[in-house]
Scaffold this motif. Structure first.
Motif, PDB file in Angstrom:
ATOM      1  N   ARG A   1       3.897   8.878  -4.768  1.00 25.87           N
ATOM      2  CA  ARG A   1       3.411   7.972  -5.317  1.00 25.87           C
ATOM      3  C   ARG A   1       1.831   8.436  -6.200  1.00 25.87           C
ATOM      4  O   ARG A   1       1.814   8.387  -6.480  1.00 25.87           O
ATOM      5  CB  ARG A   1       2.619   6.647  -4.495  1.00 25.87           C
ATOM      6  CG  ARG A   1       1.366   5.879  -4.712  1.00 25.87           C
ATOM      7  CD  ARG A   1       0.845   4.841  -4.048  1.00 25.87           C
ATOM      8  NE  ARG A   1       2.128   3.914  -3.274  1.00 25.87           N
ATOM      9  CZ  ARG A   1       1.986   2.872  -2.322  1.00 25.87           C
ATOM     10  NH1 ARG A   1       0.506   3.007  -2.551  1.00 25.87           N
ATOM     11  NH2 ARG A   1       2.433   1.841  -1.939  1.00 25.87           N
TER      12      ARG A   1
ATOM     13  N   SER B   1      -2.532  -7.595  -7.636  1.00 25.54           N
ATOM     14  CA  SER B   1      -2.348  -6.667  -6.927  1.00 25.54           C
ATOM     15  C   SER B   1      -2.839  -5.397  -7.474  1.00 25.54           C
ATOM     16  O   SER B   1      -3.485  -5.528  -8.627  1.00 25.54           O
ATOM     17  CB  SER B   1      -0.665  -6.012  -7.877  1.00 25.54           C
ATOM     18  OG  SER B   1      -1.070  -5.607  -8.925  1.00 25.54           O
TER      19      SER B   1
ATOM     20  N   LYS C   1      -1.865  -2.420  -8.729  1.00 20.12           N
ATOM     21  CA  LYS C   1      -1.442  -1.891 -10.117  1.00 20.12           C
ATOM     22  C   LYS C   1      -1.850  -2.611 -11.013  1.00 20.12           C
ATOM     23  O   LYS C   1      -2.537  -2.121 -12.374  1.00 20.12           O
ATOM     24  CB  LYS C   1       0.061  -1.879  -9.689  1.00 20.12           C
ATOM     25  CG  LYS C   1       0.535  -1.447 -11.049  1.00 20.12           C
ATOM     26  CD  LYS C   1       2.025  -1.130 -10.627  1.00 20.12           C
ATOM     27  CE  LYS C   1       3.050  -0.852 -12.221  1.00 20.12           C
ATOM     28  NZ  LYS C   1       4.673  -1.199 -11.796  1.00 20.12           N
TER      29      LYS C   1
ATOM     30  N   LEU D   1      -4.769   3.568  -3.521  1.00 13.73           N
ATOM     31  CA  LEU D   1      -3.358   3.958  -4.027  1.00 13.73           C
ATOM     32  C   LEU D   1      -2.320   5.067  -2.768  1.00 13.73           C
ATOM     33  O   LEU D   1      -1.521   4.741  -2.274  1.00 13.73           O
ATOM     34  CB  LEU D   1      -3.045   4.219  -4.991  1.00 13.73           C
ATOM     35  CG  LEU D   1      -2.918   2.184  -5.790  1.00 13.73           C
ATOM     36  CD1 LEU D   1      -3.438   2.370  -7.562  1.00 13.73           C
ATOM     37  CD2 LEU D   1      -2.127   1.476  -5.092  1.00 13.73           C
TER      38      LEU D   1
ATOM     39  N   GLU E   1       4.900   0.448  -6.760  1.00  8.70           N
ATOM     40  CA  GLU E   1       3.740  -0.233  -5.398  1.00  8.70           C
ATOM     41  C   GLU E   1       3.785  -0.859  -4.073  1.00  8.70           C
ATOM     42  O   GLU E   1       3.088  -0.243  -2.741  1.00  8.70           O
ATOM     43  CB  GLU E   1       2.061  -1.264  -6.169  1.00  8.70           C
ATOM     44  CG  GLU E   1       1.120  -1.459  -4.800  1.00  8.70           C
ATOM     45  CD  GLU E   1       0.518  -2.426  -5.662  1.00  8.70           C
ATOM     46  OE1 GLU E   1      -0.646  -2.439  -4.811  1.00  8.70           O
ATOM     47  OE2 GLU E   1      -0.051  -2.550  -6.633  1.00  8.70           O
TER      48      GLU E   1
END
Length: 480
Positions: free
Chosen positions: A270, A344, A346, A393, A460
């Motif tokens: 990620r 979310s 993202k 994140l 995610e």
């Protein structure tokens, strides 16, 4: 020797407040630098095409300093903890550099002092972000913590950006080729804010030892391996966790640079996905940092030289614009946690970048000083997302024992695009953009939209797991 599962402790509002308060001072100093250095260079005789190269010191120092500081802060054990000594040292050095900066008399002095100032700010910022990641124990808490960070960053930036404009009316007009008194006084105020806010966090945030009674240096590699093998045998670790950097021993005999390279090779997926987003985002941000104030002074107010009063007032009004987008950031930072729950992280990140990109592009058609405040509101939404969502994140996929070094490497994704911009924007501006400051800012908006597209590759729902996610910990007294 016994080991037990680490317990997560929820931070209340005021703990998160005190933990993040230091960013008020950090951002005050950083915004003063970003809002005024291009103008200072022009006051000292720099041409628009020279400005990107004069800024090169800032990202280069960040690229070198942040991973190294992160590596050593992971391994530092002092009465103040792991991160605080670096945060405090960086704050003191930054404050001294802020006091010296507006008193320079030549371009080379300004460029050299910017190198010192930016290195000192990096010495504070990287361990500070790792400090926040150390304390947050779950996704919701990480989002709240980094959102509070964005709140103080926005507030600090508002105060710093407005400071020269507020002082301008009380100061005499500057002589040609000199730095205005209002700018000098603002840098002095910034030095006080920087040290004071960081001291607040250091003094108001108590030591938070990890549970247990054995210090990490006293844990033998074979004991650590045995614990990991037992956890793996009982099914507590996934294949991803078994291959974590933490499961490969302490590497106590490995040179620091070799371990740094090994850690880089094991970067979570990620984090690599976010690197592409960060590249476009910070390429766009650097266009704004370098050219927004001169663009407002020249293309919006119509100033032709840096010695005329119209230029000085345009630079001061740019501070109002910067304060406006940071007020928007300030407000948006409170709304982001709820927004991320609805769409979310993202989706929220992509939306923020689209707001910023479209706002910067819209400046191309505007010539009214008051009207340009509207796009600044949209740009502030993007700024709030940039300052919080990438770190939320990435923080959850980092092994705690290596948070500092990984945060340093992640911040390299910020400085690499800035180096690219510093090396290329001067040529692009001269040959493609007709030396128009405003067109560089519009180009920054295009980069933001590219970043919003790149967000779509982030996975995610399937984060990289680390040893920490198995809730397995060695008993220790490590101070965060």
């Amino acid at each position: 020797m016994t080991y037990r599962t680490a317990k997560e402790h929820t931070l209340n509002f005021w703990q998160i407040w005190n933990l993040s308060f230091g960013f008020l001072g950090v951002q005050f100093g950083w915004t003063l630098q970003m809002a005024n250095m291009s103008a200072i260079y022009e006051y000292l005789g720099a041409t628009p095409e020279q400005i990107p190269m004069l800024w090169l010191a800032a990202p280069v120092s960040g690229l070198i300093a942040q991973p190294i500081v992160g590596y050593f802060s992971d391994r530092t054990h002092t009465p103040l903890g792991r991160r605080k000594p670096y945060i405090l040292a960086g704050a003191l050095l930054s404050s001294l550099a802020l006091i010296a900066m507006p008193n320079v008399s030549s371009l080379w002095m300004a460029a050299g002092l910017l190198w010192i100032l930016d290195t000192s700010i990096n010495l504070t910022t990287e361990p500070f972000r790792a400090f926040l990641a150390d304390r947050a124990s779950n996704e919701a808490e990480r989002t709240r913590t980094f959102t509070m960070q964005a709140f103080f960053i926005g507030l600090g930036a508002v105060l710093a950006a407005a400071c020269p404009w507020l002082l301008w009316r009380y100061c005499p007009d500057p002589l040609p080729g000199t730095i205005p008194l209002a700018v000098k006084l603002s840098f002095y105020v910034g030095a006080a804010f920087f040290t004071g806010a960081v001291l607040w966090t250091i003094l108001r945030t108590p030591h938070q030892p990890c549970r247990g009674g054995v210090s990490p240096p006293s844990v033998r590699p074979e004991d650590k391996s045995r614990i990991i093998q037992q956890a793996a045998g009982s099914g507590s670790l996934t294949p991803t966790q078994k291959s974590s950097p933490l499961s490969k021993g302490s590497r106590g005999d490995t040179p620091w640079y070799a371990e740094l390279w090994q850690t880089l090779r094991q970067t979570p997926v990620r984090m690599r996905q976010l690197a592409g987003v960060q590249f476009f985002t910070w390429l766009g941000m650097f266009c704004v940092f370098l050219y927004l104030p001169p663009a407002i002074a020249r293309q919006i107010f119509g100033a032709t030289t840096e010695t005329e009063p119209l230029y000085h007032y345009g630079i001061a009004w740019a501070g109002v614009c910067i304060a406006t987008y940071n007020i928007s950031c300030f407000v948006t930072s409170w709304l982001l946690p709820r927004f991320t729950e609805l769409v979310s992280r993202k989706g929220a990140y992509a939306f923020c970048l689209c707001c910023g990109g479209s706002s910067l592009i819209s400046l191309f058609w505007m010539r009214d000083p008051y009207l340009i405040l509207l796009p600044m509101l949209g740009f502030g939404v993007a700024w709030a997302g940039i300052l919080s969502l990438p770190y939320s994140l990435v923080a959850e996929v980092l092994p705690r024992q290596h948070t500092g070094i990984y945060m340093g490497l992640f911040n390299a994704c910020i400085v690499i695009p800035q180096i690219v911009a510093a090396l290329s924007l001067g040529w692009i501006m001269r040959h493609w953009l007709g030396s128009e400051h405003l067109l560089v800012v519009v180009l920054g908006g295009v980069f933001f939209l590219c970043g919003a597209i790149a967000v779509q590759i982030i996975e995610e729902d399937a984060p990289n797991l680390s040893l920490d996610s198995a809730n397995l910990s060695l008993e220790s007294t490590t101070m965060l």
